[in-house]
Design an enzyme around this catalytic site. Structure first.
Site, PDB file in Angstrom:
ATOM      1  N   TYR A  96      36.195  81.983 -35.406  1.00 18.83           N
ATOM      2  CA  TYR A  96      35.545  80.944 -34.834  1.00 18.83           C
ATOM      3  C   TYR A  96      35.221  81.607 -33.511  1.00 18.83           C
ATOM      4  O   TYR A  96      33.793  80.853 -33.302  1.00 18.83           O
ATOM      5  CB  TYR A  96      37.003  79.992 -34.553  1.00 18.83           C
ATOM      6  CG  TYR A  96      36.558  79.069 -33.918  1.00 18.83           C
ATOM      7  CD1 TYR A  96      35.950  77.584 -34.379  1.00 18.83           C
ATOM      8  CD2 TYR A  96      36.867  78.745 -32.443  1.00 18.83           C
ATOM      9  CE1 TYR A  96      35.790  76.574 -33.737  1.00 18.83           C
ATOM     10  CE2 TYR A  96      36.613  77.523 -31.874  1.00 18.83           C
ATOM     11  CZ  TYR A  96      36.028  76.461 -32.374  1.00 18.83           C
ATOM     12  OH  TYR A  96      35.664  75.388 -31.597  1.00 18.83           O
ATOM     13  N   SER A 156      32.317  76.614 -27.587  1.00 22.25           N
ATOM     14  CA  SER A 156      33.550  76.460 -27.344  1.00 22.25           C
ATOM     15  C   SER A 156      33.782  77.681 -26.320  1.00 22.25           C
ATOM     16  O   SER A 156      32.979  78.738 -26.393  1.00 22.25           O
ATOM     17  CB  SER A 156      34.224  76.997 -28.316  1.00 22.25           C
ATOM     18  OG  SER A 156      35.817  76.984 -28.009  1.00 22.25           O
TER      19      SER A 156
END
Length: 254
Positions: free
Chosen positions: A149, A139
């Site tokens: 994350y 990502s």
């Protein structure tokens, strides 16, 4: 073109898009996810539309016995996997201090330990053959401070860069695909509808575009793929921005 691709998290979101795109090229598939019924539905549709072989492998990758079955399938030299797509994942709220620590541990395992183990198994059968591809779905969050994350995705990016440099010359490439905000059911599973992320409409990407551009870059042997020009520009700007600005960018969205 890969003969056989194994995709984790293949019952929804980007996983389904990877499966559709690869089936359209004639690749046979091994689909991995927890939900057998959802996998069977996806598999039936792909067989009907593209006339390819689709193997269904239901597994909860956070359970050791299930993960071991997938590791064995990835490493099977009699039925080799030519392309491994490490796509399985889930999101958590960004407030680490308030999150349940066991949820955080599972999050870390699925985003880091699972792709590490599957990549190791894939290399074991790809390197002797001198060919293969590994795709890690990371990502753009991996380039900016964004709780655990971003940390997990940053690990995937760093690992992919190293592995591509180490094993690419021996015929096995590794690519981290780093999409920005992408319209899938990922956010719906977190209880959010479209528009509730607080993200401008122009920042959203189409899943088909992400997969097509990412696989194109993987075929070219790139270590890192950032689909769409808009995000490549944004990521270039983050490298020039002060840390405080990058941190504020990482707080946008959920």
């Amino acid at each position: 073109m890969p003969r056989t691709a194994l995709i984790t998290g293949a019952s929804s979101g980007l996983g389904v898009e990877f499966a559709r795109h690869l089936a359209a090229t004639g690749a046979d598939l091994v689909l991995v996810a927890r939900d057998r019924a959802a996998l069977e539905q996806v598999a039936a549709d792909l067989r009907r539309r593209y006339e390819v072989q689709v193997e269904v492998l239901p597994a909860d990758l956070l359970k050791r016995r299930h993960l071991a079955r997938v590791v064995d399938r990835v490493g099977d030299r009699e039925q080799p996997i030519d392309l491994l797509v490490n796509n399985a994942g889930f999101g958590l709220p960004l407030d680490f201090a308030r999150n349940d620590i066991e949820d955080e541990a599972r999050h870390l395992a699925l985003h880091v330990e699972v792709p590490m183990r599957l990549s190791h198994a894939a290399l074991g059968q790809m390197l002797p053959r001198g060919r293969g591809r590994i795709v890690n779905v990371a990502s753009v969050a991996g380039f900016i401070p964004r709780s655990t994350y971003g940390a997990c995705k940053g690990w995937l990016i760093s690992f992919s860069r190293w592995a591509n440099g180490e094993y690419g010359p021996r015929g096995v490439t590794t690519t981290a695909i780093c999409p920005g905000f992408t319209h899938t059911d990922f956010h719906a599973r977190m209880g959010l509808a479209r528009g509730e992320e607080g993200i401008a409409p122009w920042m959203w990407l189409d899943a088909r575009t992400v997969v097509a551009e990412g696989l194109r870059d993987a075929a070219r042997g790139k270590a890192v793929s950032v689909p769409s020009l808009r995000y490549r520009v944004l990521m270039a700007l983050t490298r020039l921005a002060p840390p405080s600005v990058a941190a504020r960018m990482g707080q946008r969205g959920r």
